[in-house]
Design a protein around this motif. Sequence first.
Motif, PDB file in Angstrom:
ATOM      1  N   ALA A 196       0.832  -1.209   0.000  1.00  0.00           N
ATOM      2  CA  ALA A 196       0.000   0.000   0.000  1.00  0.00           C
ATOM      3  C   ALA A 196       0.865   1.257   0.000  1.00  0.00           C
ATOM      4  N   LYS A 248      -5.520   2.847   8.298  1.00  0.00           N
ATOM      5  CA  LYS A 248      -5.707   1.663   7.455  1.00  0.00           C
ATOM      6  C   LYS A 248      -6.279   0.496   8.255  1.00  0.00           C
ATOM      7  N   ASP A 300      -9.967  -1.178   7.673  1.00  0.00           N
ATOM      8  CA  ASP A 300     -10.133  -2.606   7.375  1.00  0.00           C
ATOM      9  C   ASP A 300     -11.138  -3.266   8.305  1.00  0.00           C
ATOM     10  N   GLU A 322     -14.344  -0.258  -0.778  1.00  0.00           N
ATOM     11  CA  GLU A 322     -13.755  -1.344   0.000  1.00  0.00           C
ATOM     12  C   GLU A 322     -12.237  -1.249   0.048  1.00  0.00           C
ATOM     13  N   ASP A 323     -11.651  -0.355  -0.714  1.00  0.00           N
ATOM     14  CA  ASP A 323     -10.198  -0.235  -0.813  1.00  0.00           C
ATOM     15  C   ASP A 323      -9.787   1.177  -0.392  1.00  0.00           C
ATOM     16  N   HIS A 359      -6.856   2.500  -0.232  1.00  0.00           N
ATOM     17  CA  HIS A 359      -5.877   3.107  -1.135  1.00  0.00           C
ATOM     18  C   HIS A 359      -6.565   3.786  -2.315  1.00  0.00           C
ATOM     19  N   ARG A 360      -7.593   3.145  -2.868  1.00  0.00           N
ATOM     20  CA  ARG A 360      -8.298   3.734  -4.010  1.00  0.00           C
ATOM     21  C   ARG A 360      -8.992   5.031  -3.595  1.00  0.00           C
TER      22      ARG A 360
END
Length: 721
Positions: A30, A318, A322, A430-431, A433-434
Amino acid sequence: MFFIVLVIALILFVYHNNSLRRVVDKEAKATLNNVSSQNVISLDNEIQSGQKLLKSLASSIEKLQEYDISYILENIDDYRDAYGFYTMGVIDKNGICYNTLGEVLDLSNKDYFEEAMDGIAGITESYMTEDNSLRLNTYTQPIYKDGKVEMVLTATYKSSDFSEYLDITSFDGKGHSIVIDTVGNPVYMSNNTTDDQSNIVNELKENDEDGFRQLEADMKELKSGYLEYKYEGEEYLAYYEPLHINEWYLITYVPKDYIYQNADIINQNVLLVDIVMYAVLVLFTGIFLLFYGRYQNKISSIVFYDELTGEENAEYLKIQFDNMPSNEKENKSLIVLDIDKFKVINLMYGTEVGDHVLKYIARIFHEELPGDPIYKDRADLFIAILKHIGRDEIISKLQRVNDRIKRDIENKKIIPFEISIGVCSLEGGEDLHRIYSNALIAKSEIKGNVNQNFKFFDEQNKNKIIENRQFEAKFQEAIKNGEFEVWYQPKYDMRNNEVCGAEALIRWKKVNGSLISPVKFIPVFENNGQIIRLDEEVIRIVCMDMKEMMSKGYDVKPVSINLSRIHLKHPGIIEKIKEMIKEYEIDPSKIIFEITESAFLDDNRVLNKTVSDLHNLGFEVDIDDYGTGTSTLSSLSASNFDTLKLDKSFIDKIGDCRMDIIIKSTIAMANQLNMKVIAEGVETKEQVDFLTDNHCFIAQGYYYSKPVNKSEYISILSQRC
């Protein structure tokens, strides 16, 4: 029992070790991805900045009465120092370059000189100087005189100067970043990267055939990805993604030993504590648990908190993300905030003042938005999660923070500075980083804009940016491969249903046979200037097709070609047209040029000059899309067009009483001005009857024929010969 405890402890240790490695591996990927995305944006902005500067300087030079190379060099030398160029220069029409270092170089055999003389600006691949002492990259920008390229303005960077935009700030400087070209040669590399370390592609090719094939395949399709490889016995983890600049790729990598070093240290300490526990299991169980808990807290403090501000960091966010259920992401958005020109603040005021600004941001955010958590990212970046009901509440919260900063600056509580903020919703994501990357994209769009300091991410904008860059990158290759085709839409005389001409329409047919809509690529090429080269290609293909049809004995009808508005500011197209009709022996009466009505928004004097020049060569000139712009009747009468083309939006409304009156009046006005009238988009018999009854006799549209390729158009002509 001791044996059971020993076995359980060993199992837990192995499980803990593997889990920690998985977490570290995930976070390392990441981080590599985040750093790479920032470097892509930073490099793209820097290269675009250099191109914009040269374009501006070229425009200034074009206003000079005479081009004196010594005078030009003297004036651009100030820009060389200000923008950090290695050298700047001017190349004359013979390919002789005079630069600010006092050198005189023969560049007549260089591809970038030839492309610039064809009107194409760009930046070269990295190349070595003749004495192999420096690696350089050169910007080129055509300079026009009387509509033709007179000379080329150049600005050269040391490739090493781009290194500051690739300096990785994670992994304590153990990471590296490089830019490679299409064959794997290094273009730029970060300051902490040696030449030997940069040969990733060669290393893969020699020692990891599968990895090399995967990288090669992804580069052809402009894909991103991760790879692992060995170099001099050391394992590395790398992330690669396309830059969309000269088809370059950015690769960011770090030794795997460094990634797992913290995990190994923790495991060694845990194992040592376990051995002590086994020896005095009962006596020291409580003590072990106490110290182990404190130890974990200390590790968490090091890993998950920013030392300067005391805030939780992006790594902590992060983990929280999650473990966040989907329903908790509703009505929440992630913002990325950074301080504009933070490096300048550190240079002007010192790092202590810079640190004070960072702590100030964290403090006022808590004071103004106490219910929303903020996290410290790397450098001057902050991340925050805003709770809200609707976009208006986000705007209100961000405005509150911005107003507080302005108020404190006015009261001299903090030095003057500006912030830029990108916003992206958590909902449906759901991500992390995106979401983070999307917020960065939104922020980069308004970075440095004094009138706007925050922007919401728009997925369509992101996809459009990526698609447009791909179009730009593939343009030259498409020209060379002959991927651009001209299709023809016949024009008919509605009185006898005979073909009386056609309109040339550009189509982009890729090697795999798929077609790209002109609606997608033409605006991109108009924006970056490539439309000049594309229009020339259309004229060339039409001339070739006409010559072929004449050689086969067909009755060649006049073909109309659209001329982009950009040619009004770059009239060199007139000379190109003269050259092509002479080369292909084409009668000018067989070609008609169409200029869209929106051209009236520009300088009518330049427009009339272009129309006059085309008339002098024997061409007819039509006004296209009449009725869609904002031109006035006085502008129309002042420009000597031969034909008025009624836009399809007019024709579609035939039958509406008010529009019928307007269309009749427009046709009558054109006839009185001795202009022919052509109706575009004719689709029904009722429209044909109305137009002919009102003395409009020429039409094109699906009622007669859709646009067809060359062979089908020749077939239509042959049927009527």
